[in-house]
Design a protein around this motif. Structure first.
Motif, PDB file in Angstrom:
ATOM      1  N   ILE A  11      -0.935   5.201 -15.919  1.00 49.34           N
ATOM      2  CA  ILE A  11      -1.631   5.078 -14.631  1.00 49.34           C
ATOM      3  C   ILE A  11      -2.480   6.342 -14.448  1.00 49.34           C
ATOM      4  O   ILE A  11      -1.994   7.454 -14.681  1.00 49.34           O
ATOM      5  CB  ILE A  11      -0.623   4.945 -13.472  1.00 49.34           C
ATOM      6  N   LEU A  58       0.361  13.150  -4.282  1.00 56.58           N
ATOM      7  CA  LEU A  58       0.396  12.801  -5.707  1.00 56.58           C
ATOM      8  C   LEU A  58      -0.933  13.135  -6.373  1.00 56.58           C
ATOM      9  O   LEU A  58      -0.972  13.695  -7.473  1.00 56.58           O
ATOM     10  CB  LEU A  58       0.716  11.304  -5.860  1.00 56.58           C
ATOM     11  N   ASP A  68       1.863  11.616 -14.071  1.00 55.90           N
ATOM     12  CA  ASP A  68       3.172  11.723 -14.720  1.00 55.90           C
ATOM     13  C   ASP A  68       3.905  10.380 -14.604  1.00 55.90           C
ATOM     14  O   ASP A  68       3.895   9.760 -13.533  1.00 55.90           O
ATOM     15  CB  ASP A  68       3.970  12.827 -13.992  1.00 55.90           C
ATOM     16  N   ASP A  69       4.515   9.941 -15.682  1.00 63.02           N
ATOM     17  CA  ASP A  69       5.224   8.650 -15.651  1.00 63.02           C
ATOM     18  C   ASP A  69       6.318   8.600 -14.594  1.00 63.02           C
ATOM     19  O   ASP A  69       6.670   7.526 -14.106  1.00 63.02           O
ATOM     20  CB  ASP A  69       5.823   8.356 -17.034  1.00 63.02           C
ATOM     21  N   ALA A  70       6.856   9.752 -14.250  1.00 64.47           N
ATOM     22  CA  ALA A  70       7.918   9.777 -13.228  1.00 64.47           C
ATOM     23  C   ALA A  70       7.385   9.317 -11.861  1.00 64.47           C
ATOM     24  O   ALA A  70       8.171   9.006 -10.967  1.00 64.47           O
ATOM     25  CB  ALA A  70       8.498  11.183 -13.113  1.00 64.47           C
ATOM     26  N   ASN A  71       6.071   9.271 -11.740  1.00 60.38           N
ATOM     27  CA  ASN A  71       5.495   8.914 -10.440  1.00 60.38           C
ATOM     28  C   ASN A  71       4.979   7.480 -10.360  1.00 60.38           C
ATOM     29  O   ASN A  71       4.414   7.080  -9.337  1.00 60.38           O
ATOM     30  CB  ASN A  71       4.364   9.892 -10.090  1.00 60.38           C
ATOM     31  N   VAL A  72       5.157   6.743 -11.440  1.00 57.55           N
ATOM     32  CA  VAL A  72       4.678   5.356 -11.446  1.00 57.55           C
ATOM     33  C   VAL A  72       5.398   4.537 -10.373  1.00 57.55           C
ATOM     34  O   VAL A  72       4.805   3.665  -9.733  1.00 57.55           O
ATOM     35  CB  VAL A  72       4.865   4.709 -12.847  1.00 57.55           C
ATOM     36  N   GLY A  73       6.682   4.838 -10.168  1.00 59.52           N
ATOM     37  CA  GLY A  73       7.455   4.124  -9.151  1.00 59.52           C
ATOM     38  C   GLY A  73       6.824   4.254  -7.771  1.00 59.52           C
ATOM     39  O   GLY A  73       6.823   3.313  -6.976  1.00 59.52           O
ATOM     40  N   VAL A  74       6.292   5.428  -7.473  1.00 57.86           N
ATOM     41  CA  VAL A  74       5.649   5.651  -6.176  1.00 57.86           C
ATOM     42  C   VAL A  74       4.387   4.804  -6.077  1.00 57.86           C
ATOM     43  O   VAL A  74       4.113   4.164  -5.054  1.00 57.86           O
ATOM     44  CB  VAL A  74       5.301   7.147  -5.997  1.00 57.86           C
ATOM     45  N   VAL A  75       3.614   4.777  -7.160  1.00 52.19           N
ATOM     46  CA  VAL A  75       2.342   4.046  -7.129  1.00 52.19           C
ATOM     47  C   VAL A  75       2.582   2.551  -6.964  1.00 52.19           C
ATOM     48  O   VAL A  75       1.925   1.884  -6.149  1.00 52.19           O
ATOM     49  CB  VAL A  75       1.524   4.320  -8.417  1.00 52.19           C
ATOM     50  N   ILE A  76       3.516   2.024  -7.723  1.00 56.23           N
ATOM     51  CA  ILE A  76       3.747   0.572  -7.630  1.00 56.23           C
ATOM     52  C   ILE A  76       4.286   0.212  -6.249  1.00 56.23           C
ATOM     53  O   ILE A  76       3.927  -0.820  -5.671  1.00 56.23           O
ATOM     54  CB  ILE A  76       4.692   0.083  -8.761  1.00 56.23           C
ATOM     55  N   ASN A  77       5.107   1.080  -5.704  1.00 58.27           N
ATOM     56  CA  ASN A  77       5.624   0.822  -4.365  1.00 58.27           C
ATOM     57  C   ASN A  77       4.486   0.825  -3.344  1.00 58.27           C
ATOM     58  O   ASN A  77       4.420  -0.038  -2.466  1.00 58.27           O
ATOM     59  CB  ASN A  77       6.669   1.885  -4.009  1.00 58.27           C
ATOM     60  N   ALA A  79       1.314   0.208  -3.915  1.00 57.65           N
ATOM     61  CA  ALA A  79       0.471  -0.978  -4.131  1.00 57.65           C
ATOM     62  C   ALA A  79       1.139  -2.222  -3.544  1.00 57.65           C
ATOM     63  O   ALA A  79       0.476  -3.074  -2.943  1.00 57.65           O
ATOM     64  CB  ALA A  79       0.216  -1.163  -5.625  1.00 57.65           C
ATOM     65  N   LYS A  80       2.442  -2.286  -3.685  1.00 57.49           N
ATOM     66  CA  LYS A  80       3.167  -3.439  -3.126  1.00 57.49           C
ATOM     67  C   LYS A  80       3.079  -3.443  -1.597  1.00 57.49           C
ATOM     68  O   LYS A  80       2.976  -4.488  -0.970  1.00 57.49           O
ATOM     69  CB  LYS A  80       4.636  -3.415  -3.570  1.00 57.49           C
TER      70      LYS A  80
END
Lengths: 92, 514
Positions: A11, A58, A68-77, A79-80
């Motif tokens: 991302i 971010l 950072d891959d550790a932050n993908v969870g934040v982005v998908i959340n 976007a949702k």
């Protein structure tokens, strides 16, 4: 290389920036859209503000092209949540 | 989708965000500090009304950003006793402060500055939430503002045309898909956060196939130390989701998740203490402790439960540890915030017996230590005569001191006084100033200016009480001492100086917005 959406590529900061823009546009909708009752509107206003703050944080914390891959969870959340708000205001 | 469903779904998503922030690589320190400060206050004040509760929850929500968490908390702490203000004003005051924060940090574009104005307008009550329909679409109240420039109008109209286009939905779905694929790659590489996220989503889908796929992912993440995965795995075993029911295994995993500070696990354990579920001994004090821990970790769901548990403790005469802790903080350390919180609790009768005298005592102490929220509450109590006798002069003094620390409730009250009340000189200019805080057409520079505004000191010039014995300053001795210790001359409370001094004085240390 311009990777296709959904191929497992990282991302990017540009993705976050685009999402941030969508949130700022959405914030205007939340303020006035007649679908919200007072309680929902207050919730949406505060939560939208929260997402804007988080995405800004971010974005600022990302020094490279990809986040950072550790932050993908934040982005998908985030976007949702954007999609969720859109679904709400466009639902019958 | 109806509004109730929206609120439920929205709360779930924001809870997920808190979870995602806990494993994110940015703002971790702020997250920890903000979560503790935010949610602790939220927990303390729960029960003071839905608007208050909602605003306070934000302290936990925005745990990733300490200044924002603080601003929300300051906002939130104002509205409990300010019942005379319409709820909607309280709501927009929160949004107002947040957006002002964004503006002051340069975090918003030019377009958003207009929105700050919109929020401010709504807050000040000078416009409604929405204007009449124009051409079939809602329009911003600001478009009707006679002072809006053509450039601003064009920019604002662009916002509306862009947003109503609807094209963002497809792009958002693309981003969700992209994130999903990325997490699958990360999961295959052994990333525990991705395994947890994917596993949890599969578990929530609750089909036979998704449950079967969720189990190995959650197990792998649990072994690697993921707290959330341990919780969801415990849920699978405890409830028999895709596996045989095994309560002992479920409880062991639940305990593990609690040790790893998973708020949902703490919430579940608290529920067991409260109801005796799973053979756990009934213990309200332990339930309260678990819920407080969950709240400190940003768990919104724990707040309502905490309120219920405390009510039950109150009715059963079980001492609340949080009240005892606050009392110790107030008495031994002279903590102004502890005094303020105790004052609020005694004022509202939440967790403790309602006691107006004690509420006043704590508010007075906190106010003397420059606690902005306490000054606001105490000022309003003085003006309303809730202290036994109406004290206009000291009430105004408190409100102006509070307003100098960016307290929106104090500003709103002052605006109301200058607009309507006969014991203060009616002054539309001042009323407008307190209503808008100078942010009607805000930009970063103006936001900064606002933050630096020593309105409390400047505002003292305008005090013109008609019914106050201007020589009677004896009750202000404590404040004299306080102001002297903060660089103010002890004569600052002399009415003549209050009226004529136009020199803004440095505001006392205390909360600084942003």
């Amino acid at each position: 290389m311009d990777l296709k959406v959904g191929d497992g590529s990282a991302i990017t900061k540009a993705d976050v920036n685009e999402l941030f823009k969508q949130f700022t546009l959405m914030s205007a909708e939340v303020l006035v859209h007649p679908k919200f009752d007072d309680e929902s509107r207050q919730l949406a206003i505060h939560q939208t503000s929260t997402y804007i703050i988080v995405l800004k944080e971010l974005f600022d914390a990302t020094a490279t092209e990809s986040i950072d891959d550790a932050n993908v969870g934040v982005v998908i959340n985030a976007a949702k949540y954007l999609k969720f708000i859109n679904s709400f205001v466009t639902s019958a | 989708m109806d509004n109730k469903s929206f609120r439920q779904g929205s709360s779930t998503l924001i809870q997920d965000l808190v979870g995602a922030l806990r494993t994110a690589s940015f703002g971790k320190v702020l997250l920890a500090v903000g979560a503790v400060a935010g949610a602790q206050a939220a927990a303390t004040y729960m029960g003071l009304g839905s608007a208050t509760g909602s605003l306070m929850q934000m302290g936990g929500f925005v745990a990733g950003h300490l200044p924002a968490a603080k601003s929300f908390l300051v906002e939130a702490s104002q509205w409990g006793p300010a019942a005379s203000l319409p709820v909607v004003n309280a709501i927009f005051a929160g949004a107002y402060a947040t957006i002002a924060l964004l503006a002051s940090q340069g975090a918003v574009s030019m377009y958003d500055h207009f929105r700050v104005g919109t929020y401010t307008e709504a807050y000040s009550g000078r416009t409604g939430l929405r204007q009449p329909v124009k051409g079939g679409a809602e329009v911003s109240p600001l478009l009707g503002d006679p002072n809006i420039t053509n450039d601003e109008k064009a920019a604002l109209e662009k916002i509306w045309s862009e947003f109503h286009g609807g094209s963002e939905l497809a792009e958002t779905q693309q981003l969700i898909d992209k994130c999903q694929r990325r997490m699958e790659v990360m999961s295959a590489q052994g990333d525990q956060s991705a395994q947890y996220d994917l596993g949890r989503n599969l578990l929530l889908e609750a089909t036979a196939q998704s449950l079967a796929e969720a189990k190995p992912l959650l197990e792998s993440a649990t072994i690697k130390g993921n707290a959330g995965a341990a919780y969801y795995l415990s849920k699978m075993h405890y409830e028999g989701l895709g596996v045989e029911v095994d309560q002992a295994k479920g409880l062991a995993l639940l305990e593990m998740a609690c040790e790893r500070r998973e708020p949902l696990a703490l919430l579940k354990i608290a529920q067991m203490y409260e109801t005796g579920e799973g053979g756990v001994e009934l213990d309200l004090a332990s339930a309260e402790r678990c819920l407080e821990r969950a709240a400190n970790l940003g768990c919104v769901s724990s707040l309502a439960n905490l309120s219920q548990v405390r009510e039950a403790m109150n009715s059963q005469g079980v001492a609340s540890e949080s009240v005892s802790h606050l009392s110790r903080q107030a008495e031994k350390n002279g903590d102004p915030d502890a005094h303020f919180k105790l004052g609020m609790l005694h004022y509202s009768g939440v967790q403790v017996e309602k006691n107006q005298a004690k509420a006043i005592q704590h508010m007075q102490k906190a106010s003397a230590m420059a606690h902005s929220a306490a000054q606001n509450v105490y000022g309003q109590m003085l003006l309303a005569g809730e202290t036994g006798q109406q004290d206009i002069k000291n009430g105004l003094f408190m409100l102006k001191s509070s307003a100098s620390s960016f307290n929106p409730s104090a500003r709103a009250k002052l605006a109301q006084l200058y607009d309507e009340v006969d014991y203060v000189r009616i002054d539309a200019g001042l009323a407008g100033k307190y209503k808008t805080g100078g942010l009607t057409r805000v930009d970063a520079e103006r936001a900064e200016e606002y933050r630096q505004d020593t309105a409390g000191a400047k505002g003292l010039v305008d005090v013109m009480p008609k019914e106050v014995d201007q020589k009677d300053v004896s009750s202000m001795a404590a404040f004299d001492a306080f102001y002297a210790s903060n660089g103010y001359a002890s004569g600052a409370l002399n009415q003549q100086e209050i009226i004529h001094s136009a020199d803004p004085k440095p505001k006392p240390d205390g909360f600084k917005f942003g």
